[in-house]
Design a protein around this motif. Structure first.
Motif, PDB file in Angstrom:
ATOM      1  N   ARG A 150       0.838  -1.221   0.000  1.00  0.00           N
ATOM      2  CA  ARG A 150       0.000   0.000   0.000  1.00  0.00           C
ATOM      3  C   ARG A 150       0.864   1.259   0.000  1.00  0.00           C
ATOM      4  NH1 ARG A 150      -4.943  -0.397   4.116  1.00  0.00           N
ATOM      5  NH2 ARG A 150      -3.480  -1.483   5.475  1.00  0.00           N
ATOM      6  N   SER A 151       1.954   1.224   0.744  1.00  0.00           N
ATOM      7  CA  SER A 151       2.858   2.369   0.756  1.00  0.00           C
ATOM      8  C   SER A 151       3.468   2.584  -0.624  1.00  0.00           C
ATOM      9  CB  SER A 151       3.959   2.134   1.799  1.00  0.00           C
ATOM     10  OG  SER A 151       4.945   3.135   1.723  1.00  0.00           O
ATOM     11  N   HIS A 152       3.842   1.487  -1.272  1.00  0.00           N
ATOM     12  CA  HIS A 152       4.435   1.553  -2.608  1.00  0.00           C
ATOM     13  C   HIS A 152       3.444   2.144  -3.620  1.00  0.00           C
ATOM     14  CE1 HIS A 152       6.589   0.179  -6.225  1.00  0.00           C
ATOM     15  NE2 HIS A 152       5.406  -0.199  -6.666  1.00  0.00           N
ATOM     16  N   ILE A 153       2.207   1.675  -3.600  1.00  0.00           N
ATOM     17  CA  ILE A 153       1.207   2.161  -4.556  1.00  0.00           C
ATOM     18  C   ILE A 153       0.926   3.647  -4.342  1.00  0.00           C
ATOM     19  CG2 ILE A 153      -1.240   2.004  -5.189  1.00  0.00           C
ATOM     20  CD1 ILE A 153      -1.001  -1.036  -4.840  1.00  0.00           C
ATOM     21  N   GLN A 154       0.842   4.037  -3.092  1.00  0.00           N
ATOM     22  CA  GLN A 154       0.591   5.448  -2.782  1.00  0.00           C
ATOM     23  C   GLN A 154       1.743   6.328  -3.297  1.00  0.00           C
ATOM     24  OE1 GLN A 154       0.342   6.349   1.425  1.00  0.00           O
ATOM     25  NE2 GLN A 154      -0.883   8.176   1.062  1.00  0.00           N
ATOM     26  N   MET A 155       2.966   5.840  -3.169  1.00  0.00           N
ATOM     27  CA  MET A 155       4.129   6.639  -3.547  1.00  0.00           C
ATOM     28  C   MET A 155       4.384   6.636  -5.060  1.00  0.00           C
ATOM     29  SD  MET A 155       8.059   6.267  -2.130  1.00  0.00           S
ATOM     30  CE  MET A 155       7.477   6.464  -0.440  1.00  0.00           C
ATOM     31  N   TRP A 157       2.269   4.967  -7.734  1.00  0.00           N
ATOM     32  CA  TRP A 157       1.203   4.710  -8.699  1.00  0.00           C
ATOM     33  C   TRP A 157       0.104   5.769  -8.664  1.00  0.00           C
ATOM     34  CZ3 TRP A 157       0.642  -0.012 -11.735  1.00  0.00           C
ATOM     35  CH2 TRP A 157       1.741  -0.858 -11.628  1.00  0.00           C
ATOM     36  N   GLU A 158      -0.341   6.108  -7.471  1.00  0.00           N
ATOM     37  CA  GLU A 158      -1.465   7.036  -7.369  1.00  0.00           C
ATOM     38  C   GLU A 158      -1.086   8.413  -7.914  1.00  0.00           C
ATOM     39  OE1 GLU A 158      -2.800   6.933  -3.334  1.00  0.00           O
ATOM     40  OE2 GLU A 158      -3.695   4.933  -3.534  1.00  0.00           O
ATOM     41  N   GLY A 322      -9.101   0.752   4.972  1.00  0.00           N
ATOM     42  CA  GLY A 322      -7.743   0.724   5.521  1.00  0.00           C
ATOM     43  C   GLY A 322      -7.373  -0.566   6.227  1.00  0.00           C
ATOM     44  N   TYR A 436      -4.428  -5.090  -4.668  1.00  0.00           N
ATOM     45  CA  TYR A 436      -4.511  -3.626  -4.603  1.00  0.00           C
ATOM     46  C   TYR A 436      -4.428  -2.983  -5.989  1.00  0.00           C
ATOM     47  CZ  TYR A 436      -4.432  -3.806   0.442  1.00  0.00           C
ATOM     48  OH  TYR A 436      -4.771  -4.048   1.762  1.00  0.00           O
ATOM     49  N   LYS A 440      -7.690  -0.847  -7.525  1.00  0.00           N
ATOM     50  CA  LYS A 440      -7.465   0.604  -7.576  1.00  0.00           C
ATOM     51  C   LYS A 440      -7.342   1.150  -8.998  1.00  0.00           C
ATOM     52  CE  LYS A 440      -5.200   1.272  -3.084  1.00  0.00           C
ATOM     53  NZ  LYS A 440      -6.040   2.413  -2.636  1.00  0.00           N
ATOM     54  N   GLN A 472     -13.507   3.796  -6.135  1.00  0.00           N
ATOM     55  CA  GLN A 472     -13.322   2.934  -4.964  1.00  0.00           C
ATOM     56  C   GLN A 472     -14.657   2.503  -4.366  1.00  0.00           C
ATOM     57  OE1 GLN A 472     -10.034   1.832  -3.813  1.00  0.00           O
ATOM     58  NE2 GLN A 472      -9.970   2.460  -5.962  1.00  0.00           N
TER      59      GLN A 472
END
Length: 474
Positions: A150-155, A157-158, A322, A436, A440, A472
């Motif tokens: 989740r941290s990786h996707i937020q940093m 991908w999003e 979450g 994820y 997403k 979402q």
């Protein structure tokens, strides 16, 4: 004088006959060893990079038959393939075949890694790794992998319109490995590993000529740097263990350090470092390649993508906002894992592997001499029409009943007693990441479907895709 010569000849004839019979009985397979040291290595590597390695193998089979000799990476080698060959490799427990990697891997990863050991040493070291990587132990790490994904996707991908998938997946798997195996959380110490590790990977499969500016030379230097950094981590954890005790489930190195028998550590420092490097290399490339090619597949197969999305959305509906995934959630991802298995069948990250003949071995009517490498190839059974009908068709239903697949035909993780101990770890990484990503985003390919093997499957442009955020679930 003539009489003496005649007697000598009469005595010599049976000796020559016996020598001839011995020579014939020790007949090695057909083929050529080629130029010393180089052999067929450069041709094989070129074929991998051009993604025609299967054809390169098939051409040899057509020319020499199902078993042939060649020279790869500085060693005389015998190529074997097929279900019988896989069974021969994975079930030969009598000590005739021992673990061995090519010289470049041995020198880069260290000679005390699992792939170089046999007998009691193999059992001891494998037991230490399995104690950390078995499903019962990995259950408690799902939340940690979930957090990293989740941290990786937020940093990364999003908010992005375009991404290159393979480099990002390698970043993800590197971060998961750093966290779970070495206890390195995000920050400076973890970042220091990345550049030398990437340099190390470039030379893992290379001709072992150690001269400046070669891949092999640069990889050896990177390996020395990483081993020094790992040695420092081992020393830090040893001090921590002596002062405050240590949680053996904290990470892989802590687990290996905590293993004691008769007041002595089960593993030496070199064994801890070399096997940490082995798991690091194995987990980094294989999982990142698998996830990348699943993403490629889902872009090309809308019906399969829709079925994966439906399964993952059903799981997401049962979660609070979450709330991390659990082991039980992963057990519900049956269709998604069948998609992963079919991806592994068609694009196995590991093209083949090496063993060593510990004695002269008879196989297929020939002798594999003691000390020679034995080279087996994964995809020769994966793409065999007699085993998997229409092998070029992507069909996850092949794995609805895995027992229907003949033994020793589907071997992306090896087989028998030497099956990869990290296969469950790879399953968790893959399922969490795909959950994820598909819930997403949707995406379309911006690059073609071609790929090379250098040494792992590498899509054109790193698999460039355009991203479209999904609405979402509330």
């Amino acid at each position: 004088m003539n009489g003496i010569l005649l007697v000598a000849l009469l005595l010599l004839i049976p000796i020559l006959f016996l020598l001839g019979k011995t020579k014939q009985s020790k007949r090695v397979p057909p083929g050529s060893l080629g130029i010393p040291i180089i052999g067929q290595s450069l041709g094989y590597l070129r074929a991998r990079r051009a993604n025609i390695a299967e054809k390169w193998i098939e051409d040899r089979i057509n020319k020499y038959g199902p078993i042939s000799k060649l020279s790869l990476f500085g060693k005389p080698t015998v190529l074997i393939h097929g279900q019988a060959a896989n069974k021969f490799i994975f079930t030969n427990g009598g000590g005739n075949i021992v673990n061995m990697q090519i010289q470049s891997i041995k020198m880069i990863l260290g000679d005390r890694n699992l792939q170089e050991l046999s007998g009691k040493d193999l059992c001891r070291v494998r037991g230490a790794l399995v104690s950390f990587l078995k499903p019962e132990s990995l259950k408690q790490y799902v939340y940690k992998i979930d957090e990293e994904v989740r941290s990786h996707i937020q940093m990364h991908w999003e908010g992005k319109q375009k991404v290159k998938v393979l480099p990002l997946m390698k970043t993800l798997t590197f971060n998961i490995i750093s966290s779970l195996l070495f206890g390195l959380e995000s920050g400076k110490q973890r970042d220091q590993f990345m550049n030398p590790f990437q340099e190390l990977m470039k030379g893992v499969l290379s001709v072992p000529i150690n001269i400046p500016f070669t891949r092999y030379n640069r990889s050896l230097k990177a390996s020395a740097r990483i081993q020094n950094m790992l040695k420092e981590i081992v020393h830090q954890k040893t001090v921590e263990q002596e002062k405050n005790g240590i949680n053996p489930r904290q990470d892989l190195i802590s687990c290996m350090l905590s293993m004691v028998e008769d007041d002595k550590q089960v593993l030496t420092e070199n064994e801890i470092i070399h096997n940490a490097m082995l798991v690091m290399v194995a987990g980094y490339d294989t999982s990142s390649v698998l996830i990348t090619f699943i993403i490629r597949l889902l872009a090309n197969e809308p019906a399969i993508c829709a079925a994966v999305l439906q399964e993952q959305e059903e799981i997401a509906k049962g979660k609070l906002l979450g709330e991390p995934l659990t082991w039980e959630d992963l057990s519900k991802m049956k269709y998604t894992w069948r998609v992963a298995m079919e991806t592994l069948r068609m694009v196995p990250p590991v093209f083949g592997g090496f063993r060593k003949a510990a004695t002269d071995i008879e196989y297929g009517g020939y002798i594999i001499p003691k000390g020679w490498q034995i080279f087996w190839v994964t995809s020769m059974t994966h793409m065999d029409n007699n085993i998997f009908p229409e092998p070029s068709k992507f069909d996850p239903s092949r794995f609805e009943n895995q027992a229907s697949t003949p033994p020793y035909c589907f071997v992306p993780f090896g087989g028998g007693a030497r099956i990869c101990p990290g296969n469950e770890f790879a399953r968790i990484e893959t399922l969490v990441a795909i959950h994820y990503l598909v819930t997403k985003f949707s995406w379309k390919l911006l690059s073609d479907n071609s790929f090379s093997r250098d040494p792992m499957p590498t899509p054109t442009q790193g698999l460039l895709i355009e991203l479209f955020p999904r609405k979402q679930l509330s």
